[in-house]
Design an enzyme around this catalytic site. Structure first.
Site, PDB file in Angstrom:
ATOM      1  N   GLY A  52      50.074  58.531  59.552  1.00  0.00           N
ATOM      2  CA  GLY A  52      50.387  59.463  58.874  1.00  0.00           C
ATOM      3  C   GLY A  52      51.754  59.763  59.115  1.00  0.00           C
ATOM      4  N   GLU A  53      52.097  61.261  59.318  1.00  0.00           N
ATOM      5  CA  GLU A  53      53.317  61.684  59.894  1.00  0.00           C
ATOM      6  C   GLU A  53      53.133  62.512  61.085  1.00  0.00           C
ATOM      7  OE1 GLU A  53      56.166  60.666  58.121  1.00  0.00           O
ATOM      8  OE2 GLU A  53      57.014  61.176  59.751  1.00  0.00           O
ATOM      9  N   SER A  54      53.671  62.072  62.079  1.00  0.00           N
ATOM     10  CA  SER A  54      53.186  62.505  63.359  1.00  0.00           C
ATOM     11  C   SER A  54      53.876  63.799  63.365  1.00  0.00           C
ATOM     12  CB  SER A  54      53.973  61.860  64.449  1.00  0.00           C
ATOM     13  OG  SER A  54      55.298  61.659  64.448  1.00  0.00           O
ATOM     14  N   CYS A  84      49.765  54.044  64.601  1.00  0.00           N
ATOM     15  CA  CYS A  84      51.070  54.204  64.011  1.00  0.00           C
ATOM     16  C   CYS A  84      51.627  55.527  64.622  1.00  0.00           C
ATOM     17  CB  CYS A  84      50.910  54.089  62.392  1.00  0.00           C
ATOM     18  SG  CYS A  84      52.671  53.699  61.899  1.00  0.00           S
ATOM     19  N   ARG A 116      60.223  56.572  66.977  1.00  0.00           N
ATOM     20  CA  ARG A 116      59.767  56.618  65.687  1.00  0.00           C
ATOM     21  C   ARG A 116      60.696  55.977  64.584  1.00  0.00           C
ATOM     22  NH1 ARG A 116      59.436  62.615  64.010  1.00  0.00           N
ATOM     23  NH2 ARG A 116      58.515  61.614  62.294  1.00  0.00           N
ATOM     24  N   ILE A 145      53.976  50.384  58.323  1.00  0.00           N
ATOM     25  CA  ILE A 145      54.445  51.467  57.630  1.00  0.00           C
ATOM     26  C   ILE A 145      55.398  52.477  57.996  1.00  0.00           C
ATOM     27  CG2 ILE A 145      53.774  52.912  55.510  1.00  0.00           C
ATOM     28  CD1 ILE A 145      51.203  51.635  55.579  1.00  0.00           C
ATOM     29  N   HIS A 181      49.016  49.231  61.175  1.00  0.00           N
ATOM     30  CA  HIS A 181      47.775  49.935  60.455  1.00  0.00           C
ATOM     31  C   HIS A 181      46.601  49.100  60.426  1.00  0.00           C
ATOM     32  CE1 HIS A 181      49.314  53.849  59.112  1.00  0.00           C
ATOM     33  NE2 HIS A 181      50.422  53.080  59.214  1.00  0.00           N
ATOM     34  N   GLU A 183      43.300  49.383  59.863  1.00  0.00           N
ATOM     35  CA  GLU A 183      42.507  49.824  59.152  1.00  0.00           C
ATOM     36  C   GLU A 183      42.663  49.188  57.474  1.00  0.00           C
ATOM     37  OE1 GLU A 183      45.152  51.601  60.190  1.00  0.00           O
ATOM     38  OE2 GLU A 183      45.402  53.088  58.542  1.00  0.00           O
TER      39      GLU A 183
HETATM   40  N1  GLN Z   1      56.887  57.489  60.463  1.00  0.00           N
HETATM   41  C1  GLN Z   1      55.853  57.905  60.897  1.00  0.00           C
HETATM   42  C2  GLN Z   1      56.114  59.089  62.224  1.00  0.00           C
HETATM   43  O1  GLN Z   1      57.170  59.026  62.546  1.00  0.00           O
HETATM   44  C3  GLN Z   1      54.668  57.119  61.163  1.00  0.00           C
HETATM   45  C4  GLN Z   1      54.212  56.413  60.246  1.00  0.00           C
HETATM   46  C5  GLN Z   1      53.030  56.112  60.099  1.00  0.00           C
HETATM   47  O2  GLN Z   1      52.003  56.687  60.723  1.00  0.00           O
HETATM   48  N2  GLN Z   1      52.637  55.057  58.989  1.00  0.00           N
HETATM   49  O3  GLN Z   1      55.246  59.783  62.193  1.00  0.00           O
END
Ligand code: GLN
Length: 200
Positions: A52-54, A84, A116, A145, A181, A183
């Site tokens: 996701g987005e950390s 990720c 990142r 991703i 990922h 999953e």
């Molecule tokens: N770019 C995202 C981050 O820095 C990580 C991307 C992802 O989990 N697919 O959190």
């Protein structure tokens, strides 16, 4: 056994599906539960932290006041698989490519430096066949991703897969972290590998 998924953002349903597959293949009875609040952490035997987005996941972890309790349980041996953004949240040190600054991570349990958005804009998302010997000879189709890279690891960390110069799957005792990922590949071998060491 009871597997928790940190359920703020990301491939929660996909991870649940893969864990269920893996447990079926191994004939293990598994309950998969969402972890949102502190009390959800009680009674789980393992945890998955999805991508996701950390920064967003971290905000929600703070809002739900779950950082300390998770850190403590992981330090006391709770097996965890971070994918990720999940790997970023586990790392001790995190570097931001734009600013070049290295900061301490969130849970700080994985002795590694994660960078990142390592693969840059034009390659924000891509797929490759990875060689992951611990899950067998057949290559694993890995989906990246806006992925981070793990570029340094401490002595207690085993590198299980690489892509170019970077490490993309690492294990430190009960902690498994991938920058891709697993999953999303329709291949439950990595989840099965995780469940196999959880049940030990
Ligand atoms: N770019 C995202 C981050 O820095 C990580 C991307 C992802 O989990 N697919 O959190």
């Amino acid at each position: 056994m009871r597997i928790g998924i940190l359920a703020y953002q990301g491939g929660i349903d996909e991870h649940r599906y893969m864990i269920t597959e893996a447990c079926n293949e191994l004939s293990i009875q598994c309950d998969v539960v969402n972890v949102v609040k502190r009390s959800d952490v009680n009674g789980i035997d393992a945890l998955i932290i999805p991508g996701g987005e950390s920064t967003t996941i971290l905000k929600l972890m703070k809002k739900f006041n779950i950082v300390e309790v998770l850190k403590e349980r992981i330090e006391n041996g709770l097996p965890v698989m971070g994918t990720c953004a999940g790997a970023i949240l586990l790392a001790k040190k995190v570097k931001d490519l734009k600013t070049g600054r290295v900061m301490s991570g969130t849970l700080e349990v994985l002795d590694a430096l994660a960078i990142r958005n390592y693969y840059g804009r034009q390659r924000e998302s891509f797929e490759v066949d990875l060689n992951i010997p611990v899950i067998g000879d057949k290559p694993f189709r890995a989906v990246f991703i806006r992925a981070p890279a793990i570029v340094e690891v401490g002595q207690g960390v085993d590198v299980l897969a690489r892509y170019g110069e970077s490490y993309v799957l690492v294990k430190q005792s009960e902690i498994l972290a991938s920058t891709f990922h697993p999953e999303l590949s329709g291949d439950a071998r990595l989840h099965r590998y995780f469940i196999e060491f959880v049940k030990r």
